[in-house]
Design a protein around this motif. Sequence first.
Motif, short mmCIF file in Angstrom:
data_model
loop_
_atom_site.label_atom_id
_atom_site.label_comp_id
_atom_site.label_asym_id
_atom_site.label_seq_id
_atom_site.Cartn_x
_atom_site.Cartn_y
_atom_site.Cartn_z
N ASP A 288 11.36 -39.17 5.83
CA ASP A 288 11.87 -38.27 4.80
C ASP A 288 10.71 -37.70 4.00
O ASP A 288 9.69 -38.36 3.78
N ARG B 277 16.66 -41.04 8.77
CA ARG B 277 15.40 -40.33 8.88
C ARG B 277 14.27 -41.36 8.99
O ARG B 277 13.52 -41.59 8.04
N SER C 272 17.80 -43.65 1.73
CA SER C 272 18.92 -42.94 1.12
C SER C 272 19.81 -43.90 0.34
O SER C 272 20.34 -43.56 -0.73
N VAL D 233 21.25 -33.02 8.46
CA VAL D 233 20.80 -34.22 9.15
C VAL D 233 19.80 -33.81 10.23
O VAL D 233 20.16 -33.13 11.19
N GLU E 220 16.11 -30.12 -1.85
CA GLU E 220 15.60 -31.08 -0.89
C GLU E 220 14.24 -30.62 -0.36
O GLU E 220 14.05 -29.45 -0.03
N TYR F 93 20.85 -38.75 1.05
CA TYR F 93 21.15 -37.85 2.16
C TYR F 93 21.98 -38.58 3.20
O TYR F 93 21.93 -39.80 3.34
N HIS G 290 23.81 -43.57 6.63
CA HIS G 290 22.52 -43.26 6.00
C HIS G 290 21.59 -44.44 6.21
O HIS G 290 22.01 -45.53 6.60
N THR H 253 17.65 -37.12 -4.08
CA THR H 253 19.04 -36.99 -3.65
C THR H 253 19.33 -37.87 -2.44
O THR H 253 18.59 -37.82 -1.46
N VAL I 76 25.12 -31.22 0.32
CA VAL I 76 24.90 -32.20 1.37
C VAL I 76 23.73 -31.74 2.24
O VAL I 76 23.81 -30.69 2.88
N PRO I 77 22.62 -32.48 2.24
CA PRO I 77 21.48 -32.07 3.04
C PRO I 77 21.79 -32.12 4.53
O PRO I 77 22.65 -32.86 4.98
#
Length: 411
Positions: free
Chosen positions: A257, A268, A132, A9, A154, A264, A128, A262, A6-7
Motif C-alpha cells: 500500500d 495489498r 487496512s 482493489v 488515496e 481499503y 481486507h 483510509t 471505496v478505493p
Amino acid sequence: MTRAAVPAVPYPALDETIRGMEESAHYLHIGAVMEMEGAPPRIDAVLDHVQRRLPLLPPLVGCRDHLASHVRELAVPGCGSGDWARAYDALVNSPAPACAQRPWAVWLVPGEGGDGYLLCYRSHHALHDGVSQMRLMRLLFARTEPTAPPSAPERHKETPALGVRVSGRLRTAAASTRLLVRAPRLPLLPGVPDNRRVLTSAVVPVTRLRAAARSLECSVLDVHIAALSRVAEEADPTGWTAEGRRTRGIVLPVSLDAGGVTPYAGNRFALALVDLPWEQRDLGERARTLAGRTKWLRDPGARWAMGKAMGRLGVAEVGALSGRVFARAGMQTTVLGFTADIGFAGHRARRFINLNCLPAPFPYQPALTLWRDEAVCSITADTALPAAEKLADLWLRAIDVLAPPVPSPTT
C-alpha cells in the motif's frame, strides 16, 4: 456524515485466492480485541456505535441494511478483567455471519458480574488485510467521535527512478529463484488437525524490544523472528526446522500500500520468505543475521517490483506462488504498530491484541502488536499441536534471553 469513497482493489487475484483457500472460510479470519474496564455496555449501544461509524469504513459500507446480524454478544462463563483466556478461545472459534461478500462481525463479551468486557472485530482476510484493519480499528473505536471521514485522497505509489527499479527487480528476482524448483511438502502436523483454535499471548514493554534491537543492531521484527525461531525448535513437531532438503524459513507479508489513513477493501501485500539461520545457536547472533536478510524488504524498489509482479498474476499463479512459499516455511508472522487512542464510550482500552486465525498450511500463527507502551505477542494454534497452550510462554522465554528484563530499583 459523508460516506468515504471505496478505493479500488489493485490485486483482485490475491483476494480470490484467499477467499478460495478454505471452503468453510471460518479460520481465514483476522481481527483485533480491546480489553476494557468497567461495566459492560448494552449490545444496543454497541450496535448504535457501529452504525454511526459505518460510513467511515469502506470495506463495510454495504452492510447497513443487515447490520444487526454483524454485531453480536457472546457470553463466556468464568471470564473477567483478571482472566480472559476462555473468551479469547471462544472468539477465535466463533463463526462469523454467513455473508458471502462481507463476512465480518463485532462481538461484545461481558465479564462475569460486570467485571470488564471485550470488544472484538474480526473479518475474513479476503475482505481486507492487516494494514487496512488497523486503519479500520482506528476509526471504528476512536475515543472521540470522528466529525468527518478522512479527506485525504488515496495515495498512489510514484514510479521510482530507473536505478531504484532495476535494483528492486534484481533483488526480487534473486529471492524468487529458489522457488523455481518445487520443494517437498511435508505434513505440518503429526496427525489430523482438530480445526479448533486456542489463543495464548505474552506481554512485554515495548521499550525492552526496542532496547534489544538497538543493542543487536537490528529491528524489532528481527528480535521477534529470532524469538519465534526458538519457539519452533522447542515446540514444532513437524520437523521443518531440521529438514535439509528445502529452504527453512518464515513467511512475512510485505505491504504494497502507498500509505494513507483510509481503510481499503481487498489485500495489498506480497509474501516474502526469509531464511532462518538455524546453525547459529545464540539468539542474539540470529537476530543480527536476520537484520541482513530482512533489510531488503524495506527497499522501495523491491516493494515496487513486488507490486508490479503481483499485479500481473492471476488466481492460479497467485495460488501456485503461495504454495511454493509455504512449502519452504513453517510459520507466518507479522508486526503491526498502532498508536491510535482507542476505546469505547469515551473510555480508553486497557489492552489491544491482534488475532490471526489463518490456518494456511501452518499449525500456528503468531502476530506481534505494538500499542502504546506494550508489545503483545498473540499466537493462535490448532489444538492438535501438543504445545498449543505453551507457545506464548516459549516466546516470552526467548525474549528474556534477547531482551533481559531490567531489575526494579531496590529501596
